[in-house]
Design a protein around this motif. Structure first.
Motif, PDB file in Angstrom:
ATOM      1  N   GLN A   1       0.820  -1.204   0.000  1.00  0.00           N
ATOM      2  CA  GLN A   1       0.000   0.000   0.000  1.00  0.00           C
ATOM      3  C   GLN A   1       0.861   1.264   0.000  1.00  0.00           C
ATOM      4  OE1 GLN A   1      -3.208  -0.402  -0.310  1.00  0.00           O
ATOM      5  NE2 GLN A   1      -3.212  -2.597   0.037  1.00  0.00           N
ATOM      6  N   LEU A   2       1.932   1.248   0.785  1.00  0.00           N
ATOM      7  CA  LEU A   2       2.817   2.408   0.906  1.00  0.00           C
ATOM      8  C   LEU A   2       4.257   1.959   0.736  1.00  0.00           C
ATOM      9  CD1 LEU A   2       1.276   4.324   3.943  1.00  0.00           C
ATOM     10  CD2 LEU A   2       1.249   5.040   1.559  1.00  0.00           C
ATOM     11  N   GLY A   3       4.964   2.547  -0.178  1.00  0.00           N
ATOM     12  CA  GLY A   3       6.357   2.201  -0.396  1.00  0.00           C
ATOM     13  C   GLY A   3       7.244   2.726   0.719  1.00  0.00           C
ATOM     14  N   ALA A   4       8.328   1.980   1.009  1.00  0.00           N
ATOM     15  CA  ALA A   4       9.290   2.376   2.044  1.00  0.00           C
ATOM     16  C   ALA A   4       8.590   2.686   3.365  1.00  0.00           C
ATOM     17  CB  ALA A   4      10.108   3.573   1.568  1.00  0.00           C
ATOM     18  N   PHE A   5       7.686   1.818   3.777  1.00  0.00           N
ATOM     19  CA  PHE A   5       6.908   2.026   4.991  1.00  0.00           C
ATOM     20  C   PHE A   5       6.964   0.790   5.885  1.00  0.00           C
ATOM     21  CE2 PHE A   5       3.100   3.735   7.250  1.00  0.00           C
ATOM     22  CZ  PHE A   5       3.493   5.056   7.310  1.00  0.00           C
ATOM     23  N   SER A   6       8.098   0.079   5.845  1.00  0.00           N
ATOM     24  CA  SER A   6       8.200  -1.172   6.598  1.00  0.00           C
ATOM     25  C   SER A   6       8.697  -0.967   8.011  1.00  0.00           C
ATOM     26  CB  SER A   6       9.135  -2.142   5.870  1.00  0.00           C
ATOM     27  OG  SER A   6      10.448  -1.618   5.820  1.00  0.00           O
ATOM     28  N   GLY A   7       9.464   0.099   8.277  1.00  0.00           N
ATOM     29  CA  GLY A   7      10.028   0.323   9.599  1.00  0.00           C
ATOM     30  C   GLY A   7       9.090   1.072  10.518  1.00  0.00           C
ATOM     31  N   LEU A   8       9.440   1.092  11.800  1.00  0.00           N
ATOM     32  CA  LEU A   8       8.689   1.882  12.773  1.00  0.00           C
ATOM     33  C   LEU A   8       9.107   3.342  12.698  1.00  0.00           C
ATOM     34  CD1 LEU A   8       8.860  -0.485  15.888  1.00  0.00           C
ATOM     35  CD2 LEU A   8       6.922  -0.135  14.362  1.00  0.00           C
ATOM     36  N   ASN A   9       8.201   4.235  13.091  1.00  0.00           N
ATOM     37  CA  ASN A   9       8.464   5.667  13.190  1.00  0.00           C
ATOM     38  C   ASN A   9       8.765   6.309  11.836  1.00  0.00           C
ATOM     39  OD1 ASN A   9       8.453   7.910  14.887  1.00  0.00           O
ATOM     40  ND2 ASN A   9      10.668   7.888  15.131  1.00  0.00           N
ATOM     41  N   VAL A  10       8.243   5.729  10.744  1.00  0.00           N
ATOM     42  CA  VAL A  10       8.375   6.331   9.416  1.00  0.00           C
ATOM     43  C   VAL A  10       7.195   7.281   9.203  1.00  0.00           C
ATOM     44  CG1 VAL A  10       8.426   5.902   6.936  1.00  0.00           C
ATOM     45  CG2 VAL A  10       9.584   4.332   8.496  1.00  0.00           C
ATOM     46  N   THR A  11       7.469   8.467   8.680  1.00  0.00           N
ATOM     47  CA  THR A  11       6.399   9.430   8.418  1.00  0.00           C
ATOM     48  C   THR A  11       6.366   9.763   6.932  1.00  0.00           C
ATOM     49  OG1 THR A  11       7.858  11.317   8.868  1.00  0.00           O
ATOM     50  CG2 THR A  11       6.590  10.436  10.710  1.00  0.00           C
ATOM     51  N   LYS A  12       5.177   9.991   6.425  1.00  0.00           N
ATOM     52  CA  LYS A  12       4.979  10.371   5.029  1.00  0.00           C
ATOM     53  C   LYS A  12       3.793  11.314   4.938  1.00  0.00           C
ATOM     54  CE  LYS A  12       6.897   6.691   2.194  1.00  0.00           C
ATOM     55  NZ  LYS A  12       6.627   5.862   1.003  1.00  0.00           N
ATOM     56  N   GLY A  13       3.747  12.043   3.804  1.00  0.00           N
ATOM     57  CA  GLY A  13       2.588  12.889   3.538  1.00  0.00           C
ATOM     58  C   GLY A  13       2.783  14.315   4.024  1.00  0.00           C
ATOM     59  N   ALA A  14       1.862  15.180   3.598  1.00  0.00           N
ATOM     60  CA  ALA A  14       1.882  16.594   3.966  1.00  0.00           C
ATOM     61  C   ALA A  14       0.462  17.132   3.890  1.00  0.00           C
ATOM     62  CB  ALA A  14       2.796  17.378   3.039  1.00  0.00           C
ATOM     63  N   GLU A  15       0.236  18.219   4.589  1.00  0.00           N
ATOM     64  CA  GLU A  15      -1.095  18.824   4.572  1.00  0.00           C
ATOM     65  C   GLU A  15      -1.388  19.458   3.216  1.00  0.00           C
ATOM     66  OE1 GLU A  15      -3.688  22.307   6.856  1.00  0.00           O
ATOM     67  OE2 GLU A  15      -1.582  21.951   7.374  1.00  0.00           O
ATOM     68  N   LEU A  16      -0.387  20.132   2.621  1.00  0.00           N
ATOM     69  CA  LEU A  16      -0.557  20.830   1.345  1.00  0.00           C
ATOM     70  C   LEU A  16       0.460  20.326   0.331  1.00  0.00           C
ATOM     71  CD1 LEU A  16      -0.997  24.501   2.637  1.00  0.00           C
ATOM     72  CD2 LEU A  16      -2.803  22.904   1.949  1.00  0.00           C
ATOM     73  N   HIS A  17       0.110  20.459  -0.977  1.00  0.00           N
ATOM     74  CA  HIS A  17       1.015  20.034  -2.042  1.00  0.00           C
ATOM     75  C   HIS A  17       0.839  20.950  -3.246  1.00  0.00           C
ATOM     76  CE1 HIS A  17       3.401  17.449  -4.611  1.00  0.00           C
ATOM     77  NE2 HIS A  17       2.421  17.432  -5.502  1.00  0.00           N
ATOM     78  N   THR A  18       1.968  21.387  -3.837  1.00  0.00           N
ATOM     79  CA  THR A  18       1.957  22.172  -5.063  1.00  0.00           C
ATOM     80  C   THR A  18       2.379  21.277  -6.217  1.00  0.00           C
ATOM     81  OG1 THR A  18       2.533  24.184  -3.848  1.00  0.00           O
ATOM     82  CG2 THR A  18       2.871  24.195  -6.229  1.00  0.00           C
ATOM     83  N   MET A  19       1.531  21.129  -7.213  1.00  0.00           N
ATOM     84  CA  MET A  19       1.815  20.226  -8.321  1.00  0.00           C
ATOM     85  C   MET A  19       2.906  20.800  -9.219  1.00  0.00           C
ATOM     86  SD  MET A  19      -1.975  18.885  -9.447  1.00  0.00           S
ATOM     87  CE  MET A  19      -1.274  17.711 -10.600  1.00  0.00           C
ATOM     88  N   SER A  20       3.742  19.913  -9.739  1.00  0.00           N
ATOM     89  CA  SER A  20       4.735  20.285 -10.746  1.00  0.00           C
ATOM     90  C   SER A  20       4.145  20.001 -12.132  1.00  0.00           C
ATOM     91  CB  SER A  20       6.013  19.485 -10.543  1.00  0.00           C
ATOM     92  OG  SER A  20       5.769  18.105 -10.753  1.00  0.00           O
ATOM     93  N   ALA A  21       4.835  20.485 -13.194  1.00  0.00           N
ATOM     94  CA  ALA A  21       4.345  20.270 -14.554  1.00  0.00           C
ATOM     95  C   ALA A  21       4.263  18.787 -14.883  1.00  0.00           C
ATOM     96  CB  ALA A  21       5.261  20.989 -15.551  1.00  0.00           C
ATOM     97  N   GLY A  22       5.245  18.035 -14.358  1.00  0.00           N
ATOM     98  CA  GLY A  22       5.250  16.606 -14.647  1.00  0.00           C
ATOM     99  C   GLY A  22       4.109  15.852 -14.008  1.00  0.00           C
ATOM    100  N   GLU A  23       3.457  16.458 -12.986  1.00  0.00           N
ATOM    101  CA  GLU A  23       2.348  15.798 -12.306  1.00  0.00           C
ATOM    102  C   GLU A  23       0.999  16.113 -12.943  1.00  0.00           C
ATOM    103  OE1 GLU A  23       4.089  15.670  -7.739  1.00  0.00           O
ATOM    104  OE2 GLU A  23       3.127  17.494  -8.489  1.00  0.00           O
ATOM    105  N   LEU A  24       0.996  16.991 -13.981  1.00  0.00           N
ATOM    106  CA  LEU A  24      -0.264  17.339 -14.634  1.00  0.00           C
ATOM    107  C   LEU A  24      -0.736  16.198 -15.527  1.00  0.00           C
ATOM    108  CD1 LEU A  24       0.517  21.009 -15.732  1.00  0.00           C
ATOM    109  CD2 LEU A  24      -0.885  20.272 -13.807  1.00  0.00           C
TER     110      LEU A  24
END
Length: 474
Positions: free
Chosen positions: A357-380
């Motif tokens: 479900q989530l990459g690189a999320f096998s260890g304890l105390n791993v954090t990911k994500g953010a409240e806000l995100h600004t899209m880049s051209a490559g993400e359009l």
């Protein structure tokens, strides 16, 4: 000791053993200023012996000594119907020792003998005060209750006024739950002396009413606490990344660390031979023989191998026992502390060893994500822009040009060619002449629409805030 005193004691013991006591507070002296016959003197003695044998039984305090009551004098108080209250004179007051229950023929002994007070210390000698109840003040960690008790089996009722840690010891300080107990104001306990300076706390009651150890909520469990932080239940702390003393929170230390074997090479940052790296994460502190202070995991190379941070090479060779800390040492902590997870603003997601479900999320105390995100051209998303054209005309610029007429030729029968007579009434070929002619561009009215303002957008799910509390005491 005078002959009279010895005789009086012997006769008293004989009367106690041979005859039932009767209520009597006869004078315990013979007035030397009054002439008394031998028979009268003997009767006086017999009356005095009766008073002694009955422990001065009566419904009021005895006043049968020439100089008044003395310390150590006894009184069988018969003023309470159905009971004989056995009292001793302490020089000021008649102190109750126990009661004889006349209806049930049993002894009703008072358990309390006053309340003493002792400050918390490494050793709090409970029997240094004769009181059966002892108030312990202060917050110094306690490792022993002393050995000055005169006999085994002595019980002490304890009342705590602050947060002091009782340190478990399987011999000298046996505690419920087989682990340390951090006291709180209002907590009470009953301790029994086992001899040779050893004690067992046979009962411990937190003032909060909770159990000393709650098997339903083990240490290291996180709860969403909906109340105010000031009302947080005992045994919990808010998860703010703080540092806790390893000494005071041994159960939490045990569940938030793991001890595993690892193979070291002197001078190398690489540790091999680990049983598994599945729950490890970059940044976790590593301790053990041959591991320098301040060592942390810099990278996880495989399922059995890690690399330490720069300048923290191993100082030993071979397999060593290593301790790894899931949440570090805590803010401002060191090698004497253990960290609490900082869950402020985070939702808790299941660890994902297979990255399903989530990459690189096998260890304890791993954090990911953010409240806000600004899209880049490559993400359009791939898309096209439409052109709006209301209709237009291209103008032609012609500085002037000439078309050359080409005179046709005819071929005679003998094969020679001669010019034909030109006739402009018929179709004739002319050569092209386009030099200098241009078609002007025309963009008036044509627009290619643009969109977007580069404003970050929220990626936060609907979320409710609550206090993240972690159980750190059993």
């Amino acid at each position: 000791m005078s002959l009279f005193t010895r005789l009086l004691g012997a006769l008293s013991l004989a009367l106690i053993l041979s005859a039932p006591a009767r209520a009597d507070q006869s004078p315990l002296f013979s007035d030397p200023t009054i002439a008394t016959s031998g028979l009268a003197l003997m009767n006086n003695y017999n009356s005095a012996f009766a008073a002694v044998a009955s422990c001065n039984s009566g419904n009021s305090a005895p006043a049968n000594l020439q100089a008044g009551a003395v310390a150590g004098m006894c009184w069988a108080d018969t003023s309470l119907a159905g009971y004989i209250i056995m009292r001793d004179f302490d020089g000021v007051s008649w102190v109750e020792r126990y009661r004889l229950d006349l209806a049930n023929h049993v002894v009703a002994a008072p358990l309390g003998t006053g309340i003493g007070s002792l400050p918390a210390a490494t050793t709090v000698d409970l029997c240094s005060t004769p009181r059966s109840s002892v108030t312990i003040t202060g917050t110094v960690p306690i490792t022993a209750f002393g050995g000055s008790c005169v006999q085994q089996g002595v019980l002490k009722v304890l009342n705590f006024t602050g947060s002091a840690t009782l340190t478990y010891n399987a011999t000298s300080l046996v505690l419920p739950g087989v682990g340390n107990i951090t006291t709180a104001a209002g907590d009470t306990a009953i301790a029994q002396y086992l001899g040779s300076g050893n004690w067992r706390v046979i009962s411990y009651q937190p003032a909060s009413g909770s159990a000393v150890k709650n098997p339903a909520i083990p240490v290291c469990v996180k709860i969403d606490y909906m109340g105010f932080a000031a009302n947080l239940p005992a045994g919990y702390v808010l998860g703010t990344g703080q540092a806790l003393s390893r000494f005071s929170f041994p159960d939490y230390l045990a569940c938030s660390t793991i001890t595993v074997p690892g193979t070291l090479t002197n001078g190398s940052l690489v540790i091999t031979g680990l049983p598994s790296t599945a729950e490890l994460s970059v940044g976790m502190p590593v301790e053990g023989a041959g591991i320098q202070a301040g060592s942390t995991i810099a990278s996880i190379n495989s399922s059995t191998q890690i690399t330490l941070n720069v300048s923290h090479t191993a100082t030993l060779n071979g397999t060593q026992s290593l301790t790894i800390f899931a949440y570090g040492y805590g803010a401002g902590g060191d090698a004497t502390t253990v960290g609490v997870p900082d869950c402020r603003g985070f939702k808790i997601a299941g660890r994902d060893p297979a990255a399903s479900q989530l990459g690189a999320f096998s260890g304890l105390n791993v954090t990911k994500g953010a409240e806000l995100h600004t899209m880049s051209a490559g993400e359009l998303a791939a898309h096209t822009h439409g052109v709006t054209d209301p209709g237009h005309i291209h103008a032609i610029t012609d500085p002037g040009h000439v078309h050359q007429a080409v005179q046709p030729t005819q071929t005679r029968n003998d094969g020679t060619q001669v010019l034909s007579t030109m006739s402009f009434g018929s179709s004739q070929n002319t050569s092209l002449a386009v030099t200098g002619i241009t078609i002007n561009s025309h963009t008036t009215g044509i627009t290619i629409n643009s969109f977007g303002s580069n404003t970050p957008f929220t990626v936060l799910d609907p979320t409710m805030s609550a206090n993240c509390a972690v159980r750190v005491l059993p």
